[in-house]
Design an enzyme around this catalytic site. Structure first.
Site, PDB file in Angstrom:
ATOM      1  N   HIS A   1       0.664   0.452  10.458  1.00  0.00           N
ATOM      2  CA  HIS A   1       1.097  -0.613  10.221  1.00  0.00           C
ATOM      3  C   HIS A   1       2.605  -0.855   9.327  1.00  0.00           C
ATOM      4  CE1 HIS A   1      -0.797   0.794   6.453  1.00  0.00           C
ATOM      5  NE2 HIS A   1      -0.266  -0.092   6.054  1.00  0.00           N
TER       6      HIS A   1
ATOM      7  N   GLY B   1      19.119 -33.196  -0.722  1.00  0.00           N
ATOM      8  CA  GLY B   1      19.566 -32.518   0.284  1.00  0.00           C
ATOM      9  C   GLY B   1      20.747 -31.426  -0.028  1.00  0.00           C
TER      10      GLY B   1
ATOM     11  N   ASP C   1       0.841  -1.395  -0.010  1.00  0.00           N
ATOM     12  CA  ASP C   1       0.061  -0.175   0.121  1.00  0.00           C
ATOM     13  C   ASP C   1       0.871   1.143   0.029  1.00  0.00           C
ATOM     14  OD1 ASP C   1       0.758  -0.590   2.465  1.00  0.00           O
ATOM     15  OD2 ASP C   1      -0.982   0.645   3.541  1.00  0.00           O
TER      16      ASP C   1
ATOM     17  N   ASP D   1      18.655 -29.796  -5.760  1.00  0.00           N
ATOM     18  CA  ASP D   1      17.165 -29.821  -5.373  1.00  0.00           C
ATOM     19  C   ASP D   1      16.954 -29.151  -4.218  1.00  0.00           C
ATOM     20  OD1 ASP D   1      18.904 -31.707  -3.913  1.00  0.00           O
ATOM     21  OD2 ASP D   1      17.474 -33.147  -3.562  1.00  0.00           O
TER      22      ASP D   1
ATOM     23  N   GLY E   1      27.079 -16.248  -1.394  1.00  0.00           N
ATOM     24  CA  GLY E   1      26.428 -17.693  -1.438  1.00  0.00           C
ATOM     25  C   GLY E   1      25.382 -18.008  -0.753  1.00  0.00           C
TER      26      GLY E   1
END
Length: 593
Positions: free
Chosen positions: A123, A500, A38, A452, A421
């Site tokens: 906010h 992993g 906003d 992955d 990195g």
């Protein structure tokens, strides 16, 4: 009334938001990354009026990654976020750009000057009335901070920030309050382009440094050139190429300098990173009696754990802000002017360039009788698959180190993030790089190599790739896999399936649960994000035969859209350089006083 009087005196009144976006267009930006909020919505209305495309990524972190990749491919980029929640989500990506000398213009829509002055409990704030806290945070990762609070100063602030961003090749932060977005300022300034020329060196000091450099260069028996990241980021590659072409000296690159040099040139000698380098490269570089080091960033992963075996007594360092000859530093003498005069004045009769090591893609040498796709085989084979002028994006980790073994065709742009990195960076960066190629109206392929684990951190950006019809081929490794999509020609995405975080496993916790990830149905990701079958091509590759068939397929090589390749490799397999570097990293992490 005072504001009205000031505006009536303007020759060409223009809204602040339109002014800043027109300046972005002027300096070469065509697409603006970011997310709406906003506090920036009114400003966003002016983006198309300035001839720019609004990208709208799926989150601010990915948008910052994409802006980084766009800037590396096109020269400079822009990112728009909202105050507090948006800019803090982006701050990691901007910090990476600062770390690696990438020029990104970060524009933050913030509460009005009245709200700030009254300390209102709004906010997206910390609830303490401090509206400068986030700008103060960003000032540490920006080379200029502009708070656009006074209309009489705004045009100067914008022009100064953009010049600093370009000249210093680092991010700048522009804070745009909601009540300033449509304030009118002098648009006649747009008739005069921003001066982006670098300040010239003081001639006498520059000539002195050139004389010193030439004295050592003419006396050397086996000089070489070593090109690093800042040669790319600070745009001195024309000078580097001219120097190499004229002197015929052997030229090497660091991992962060990969792609800076025409690797088909007979003077190209390979990647030097200390002990992680090819043995022939180590022997040639470390036997040199003079290293002309251009744009060095000697980080741990860029030097295989600070394993350079070159003497400072035999090194001349050229940097964006200074030059260093052996142990003597010359502050304020920037490398471009010095390199230009060295090229002009070098006496070729006093040089006897030694030959460079031969660099080839060692495919046959790493082919075995197994159908398993290994790291040692894959990366040289990719060198034969690449085309001239491809954009190659490699993720932090396996791909960063594997690409050392890939000899690039001419014109290839290498994009990698070795110093900062941030895992997952490459997915957003590939989107940005592909969009840059599209904005430049080129038919360059963008090819992404990502593991992955890293892919899972930024997978939502596939949605942006599809939305903008980018041509990307994505290779992702799974303990044996590759990704590709047609909607993005910007990127061939090779998803390397490792189950992993491979680089973390080799540093510490080879079998630890914290280095594992959940198994996704990776080739279905593009479908989930809206990619139709006609937009996206998906492949799962588990054998050398399947890989060879894919890499020689005519349609796949044309890369007309998003291509997602899931590539299976052994979990415990890793590039040679990664094994060496992570071994050093583990030892450094274990050091105690």
């Amino acid at each position: 009334m005072a504001h009205d009087i000031r505006e009536r005196g303007l020759k060409k009144p223009i809204a602040v938001a339109e002014y800043v976006f027109k300046r972005l267009h002027e300096i070469g930006i065509r697409s603006v990354h970011g997310l709406p909020g906003d506090f920036n919505l009114v400003a966003l209305d002016y983006i198309p009026k300035a001839g720019l495309r609004w990208v709208s990524s799926v989150n601010e972190l990915n948008a910052a990654y994409a802006a980084d990749g766009y800037a590396r491919a096109k020269g400079i980029s822009a990112l728009v976020t909202t105050f507090g929640v948006g800019e803090l989500s982006a701050i990691n990506g901007v910090a990476g750009a600062f770390s690696e000398h990438v020029p990104v213009v970060h524009i933050v829509g913030c509460p009005s000057t009245i709200s700030q002055r009254n300390g209102m409990l709004l906010h997206h704030t910390l609830g303490n009335g401090d509206f400068n806290v986030f700008a103060n945070m960003s000032s540490q990762i920006s080379c200029d901070t502009a708070r656009l609070n006074k209309p009489s100063e705004i045009a100067n602030q914008i022009d100064h920030a953009l010049r600093e961003c370009w000249i210093r090749s680092r991010p700048v932060y522009i804070m745009l309050p909601t009540d300033m977005a449509e304030k009118k300022i002098e648009g006649a300034r747009l008739d005069t382009p921003i001066d982006l020329t670098e300040p010239k060196n003081e001639p006498e000091r520059e000539d002195y440094v050139v004389d010193v450099v030439l004295r050592y260069l003419h006396a050397a028996k086996s000089p070489i050139i070593l090109v690093d990241a800042c040669a790319i980021r600070h745009r001195v590659l024309d000078e580097v190429h001219e120097l190499a072409e004229k002197t015929r000296l052997p030229v090497f690159v660091t991992p962060m300098g990969k792609g800076a040099i025409n690797e088909s040139s007979r003077t190209y000698g390979g990647v030097y990173a200390g002990t992680g380098s090819h043995p022939d490269v180590v022997k040639r570089v470390e036997a040199s009696d003079l290293v002309l080091s251009i744009g060095a960033l000697k980080s741990d992963f860029n030097t295989t754990g600070f394993s350079y075996r070159t003497s400072k007594l035999n090194t001349i360092d050229f940097h964006p802000t200074h030059c260093t000859v052996r142990y003597s530093e010359y502050p304020g003498v920037a490398m471009r002017g010095v390199l230009r005069k060295v090229i002009e004045r070098v006496d070729l009769s006093k040089l006897s360039p030694p030959p460079s090591p031969e660099v080839v893609n060692e495919v046959a040498e790493n082919r075995d009788n197994s159908e398993t796709v290994t790291q040692a085989f894959f990366w040289p084979r990719i060198g034969e698959y690449l085309n001239e002028n491809d954009i190659v994006v490699t993720e932090t980790g396996t791909a960063n180190f594997g690409i050392w073994e890939t000899k690039f065709p001419p014109g290839v742009t290498g994009i990698t993030q070795i110093l900062w990195g941030s895992i997952g960076w490459s997915v957003g960066a590939a989107q940005g790089a592909a969009l840059a190629a599209k904005d430049m109206e080129t038919d360059r392929r963008t090819i992404l190599f990502v593991g992955d684990g890293a892919f899972q951190l930024a997978a939502q950006e596939v949605s942006t790739m599809i939305r903008h019809n980018l041509k990307i081929t994505m290779y992702s490794r799974l303990p044996n896999s590759v990704l590709q999509n047609d909607a993005l020609k910007c990127t061939h995405s090779f998803l390397i399936y490792n189950e992993g975080f491979t680089i973390e496993r080799f540093i510490h916790g080879r079998e630890a649960e914290y280095n594992d990830i959940a198994r996704w149905q990776y080739t279905e990701v593009p479908t989930v994000f809206g990619g139709l079958d006609k937009q996206v091509r998906k492949f799962i590759i588990k054998t050398k035969e399947q890989l060879e068939k894919l890499l020689t397929d005519k349609v796949f090589n044309e890369a007309s859209g998003l291509q997602f390749v899931e590539l299976w490799m052994p979990r415990e397999d890793a590039p040679r350089a990664l094994k060496i570097t992570t071994e050093v990293a583990a030892k450094n992490n274990a050091m105690i006083e």
